[in-house]
Design a protein around this motif. Structure first.
Motif, short mmCIF file in Angstrom:
data_model
loop_
_atom_site.label_atom_id
_atom_site.label_comp_id
_atom_site.label_asym_id
_atom_site.label_seq_id
_atom_site.Cartn_x
_atom_site.Cartn_y
_atom_site.Cartn_z
N THR A 174 0.96 -1.12 0.09
CA THR A 174 -0.20 0.06 0.08
C THR A 174 0.85 1.41 0.16
OG1 THR A 174 -0.14 0.17 2.36
CG2 THR A 174 -1.76 -1.08 1.21
N MET A 175 1.93 1.30 -0.13
CA MET A 175 2.97 1.93 -0.04
C MET A 175 3.86 2.25 -1.31
SD MET A 175 2.27 3.71 2.70
CE MET A 175 3.49 4.83 3.08
N ALA A 176 4.33 3.31 -1.82
CA ALA A 176 5.14 3.40 -2.90
C ALA A 176 6.38 4.41 -2.77
CB ALA A 176 4.55 3.55 -4.05
N GLY A 177 7.02 4.64 -3.83
CA GLY A 177 8.26 5.81 -3.84
C GLY A 177 9.42 5.35 -3.34
N THR A 178 10.38 6.11 -3.75
CA THR A 178 11.82 5.93 -3.36
C THR A 178 12.09 5.18 -1.96
OG1 THR A 178 12.39 7.73 -4.75
CG2 THR A 178 14.19 6.65 -3.45
N ASN A 179 11.49 5.52 -0.96
CA ASN A 179 11.54 5.16 0.22
C ASN A 179 10.52 4.68 0.78
OD1 ASN A 179 14.51 5.85 0.49
ND2 ASN A 179 13.79 7.96 0.67
N CYS A 180 9.38 4.14 0.14
CA CYS A 180 8.38 3.58 0.51
C CYS A 180 7.41 4.49 1.44
CB CYS A 180 8.42 2.20 1.29
SG CYS A 180 9.17 1.04 -0.20
N GLU A 181 7.55 5.85 1.26
CA GLU A 181 6.83 6.67 1.98
C GLU A 181 5.64 7.45 1.49
OE1 GLU A 181 8.90 9.17 -0.93
OE2 GLU A 181 9.32 7.36 0.03
N THR A 182 5.26 6.97 0.29
CA THR A 182 3.99 7.66 -0.24
C THR A 182 2.87 6.51 -0.34
OG1 THR A 182 5.54 8.91 -1.73
CG2 THR A 182 2.97 8.67 -2.06
N PRO A 183 1.78 6.92 0.43
CA PRO A 183 0.50 6.03 0.25
C PRO A 183 0.01 5.80 -1.14
CG PRO A 183 0.14 7.73 1.87
CD PRO A 183 1.50 8.27 1.04
#
Length: 141
Positions: A24-33
């Motif tokens: 349920t998370m994404a982005g370079t550091n998995c910080e974006t829902p």
């Protein structure tokens, strides 16, 4: 990204494509829902959240930023197989019908037939009826 982190893991050793362990998370550091997350399913359970930019790639038959738009179906076919489903606004879906077909689900064939709507002497309306022009008469001109 750090391949040893609990946040990320490679899903391909050849292309070095990363994916977050928490889907349920994404982005370079998995910080974006991911959009449209309901429980542990991103994209309303109707698509996949793309890791690089936290956007949804919707399954066939769904459209919109969160895959909430449901494409009209007739006999199990998206847009009756007579059109393409397109996004409408942020989370809507509608059919764009092929020539000779009308209706919200492209399930109506124009009077006179799809190959020659209104016998080429009229305009096929939204309800698949004809508005005759140039001397054409009758329901299919």
């Amino acid at each position: 990204p750090d391949t040893t982190s609990w946040l990320n893991r490679y899903i391909s050793t050849v292309q070095k494509i990363c994916r977050c362990v928490n889907t349920t998370m994404a982005g370079t550091n998995c910080e974006t829902p991911c959009p449209g997350t309901f429980g542990d399913s991103p994209c309303n359970g109707r698509g996949e959240c793309w890791f690089p930019n936290a956007t949804c790639s919707c399954d066939t038959g769904y459209k919109g930023k969160t895959c909430a738009g449901v494409c009209p179906r007739t006999f199990g076919n998206v847009c009756a197989g007579k059109g393409t489903c397109t996004s409408e606004g942020d989370d809507g879906a509608s059919c764009f019908c092929f020539p000779g077909f009308r209706g919200t689900g492209c399930n109506l064939e124009c009077a006179g037939g799809a190959a020659r709507p209104c016998n080429a002497r009229g305009v096929c309306e939204l309800d698949a009826s004809c508005t005759c022009v140039g001397g054409g008469r009758g329901p299919d001109c």
